[in-house]
Design a protein around this motif. Structure first.
Motif: not given
Length: 311
Positions: A96-106, A276-286
């Motif tokens: 799930d974490l990898g897929n969230a990063i992928a969605a964020c970065l396209g 790093v940027g994608a993880l920061t947004e994923i963490q900030t969003s909860g």
């Protein structure tokens, strides 16, 4: 034998079309690709549509529309395993974490399953692009050719037989003369080995290490009486205790001086900084905390993204 599972490719864009699908929904078969897909698909449209992720895609356009192959060792329940209901799919927190990063970065994610000790060499050699596989970040591993983007603190559990008959208190001299089952290549191997000199100084035998290729084999060694203890991520240990409540118990929880990191090729600063940027947004969003709850990783400790390299 091929390193890839003959199956599906997971596409982050396809996930964006899904709504209300957390839980049992699975990705649909694709027409191309030879790697397993992600199971339990989740809607990542909120993070993908965020201003932060839009800016990241603008800043890292070379990633958009690409496929990034994730090297995984799919044998850790809760983190990454083959879906028992569909052997062509992977599931877990790291998926799930990898897929969230992928969605964020396209970009698109596919997977190459390898032995644990081959995770770093697989990325360093170019056979995969990154690692998200509950991998403890260390300087020694980074020296193998990767940079780590760290995102979680490490708490280890000490698994023992019910009642703790050998009175084990942690990764310490209580292990003297005992047999410890461990996964090959895990950081716990040198930690247990380091107890040996203290045992010998006290006139006791050093611990005997019994090394296995999977966590399940380590646990079976304790159940069969062939090992006295096993150390791994506390969430993994607790999961095995839940499966064998009358036979297994936890001796202790140890906070190790490590973090869990995503491995990217050393020197690929564009990809590293984008993660790093994608993880920061994923963490900030909860969202990272939500994944931990979803996969029953209650002790998972979110850590602000940091970079660890061999230099």
């Amino acid at each position: 034998m091929s390193l890839r599972r003959p199956a599906l490719v997971f596409t982050a864009v396809a996930l964006l079309a899904l709504t209300g699908c957390s839980g049992g929904a699975s990705s649909s078969p694709g027409s191309s690709g030879d790697s397993a897909a992600a199971a339990n698909a989740t809607d990542f449209s909120a993070v993908a549509d965020s201003a932060a992720c839009a800016s990241l895609r603008d800043a890292h356009p070379d990633l958009v529309g690409t496929t990034q192959t994730n090297a995984i060792n799919p044998f850790t329940p809760g983190y990454e395993t083959v879906n028992p209901e569909n052997p062509d799919e992977y599931q877990g927190f790291d998926i799930d974490l990898g897929n969230a990063i992928a969605a964020c970065l396209g970009f698109t994610v596919d997977y190459v399953p390898v032995g644990f000790a081959e995770l770093v060499p697989t990325v360093a050699s170019g056979r995969a692009d990154w690692i998200i596989s509950n991998l403890y970040a260390t300087k020694e591993r980074a020296a193998g050719g990767v940079d780590f983007v760290n995102y979680s603190k490490v708490y280890d559990g000490v698994l023992v037989a019910s009642g703790n008959p050998k009175s084990i208190t942690g990764i310490d001299t209580s292990l003297c003369g005992l047999t410890v089952a461990l996964n090959k290549g895990y950081v716990e191997v040198p930690l247990v080995e380091a107890v040996g000199p203290d045992c010998e100084a006290a006139g006791l035998d050093a611990p005997t290490l019994s090394l296995f290729d999977s966590s399940a084999d380590c646990v079976q060694a304790i159940l069969a009486g062939r090992a006295d203890a096993y150390m791994n991520d506390v969430n993994t240990v607790n999961r095995y205790i839940a499966e064998h409540p009358d036979e297994l118990a936890s001796a202790d929880t140890v906070m190790l001086d490590y973090t869990i990191g995503i491995g990217v090729p050393a020197g690929n600063t564009d990809f590293r900084d984008a993660v790093v940027g994608a993880l920061t947004e994923i963490q900030t969003s909860g969202l990272q905390a939500e994944f931990a709850t979803k996969w029953q990783l209650d002790a998972n400790a979110v850590a602000e993204p940091t970079i660890l390299s061999a230099d």
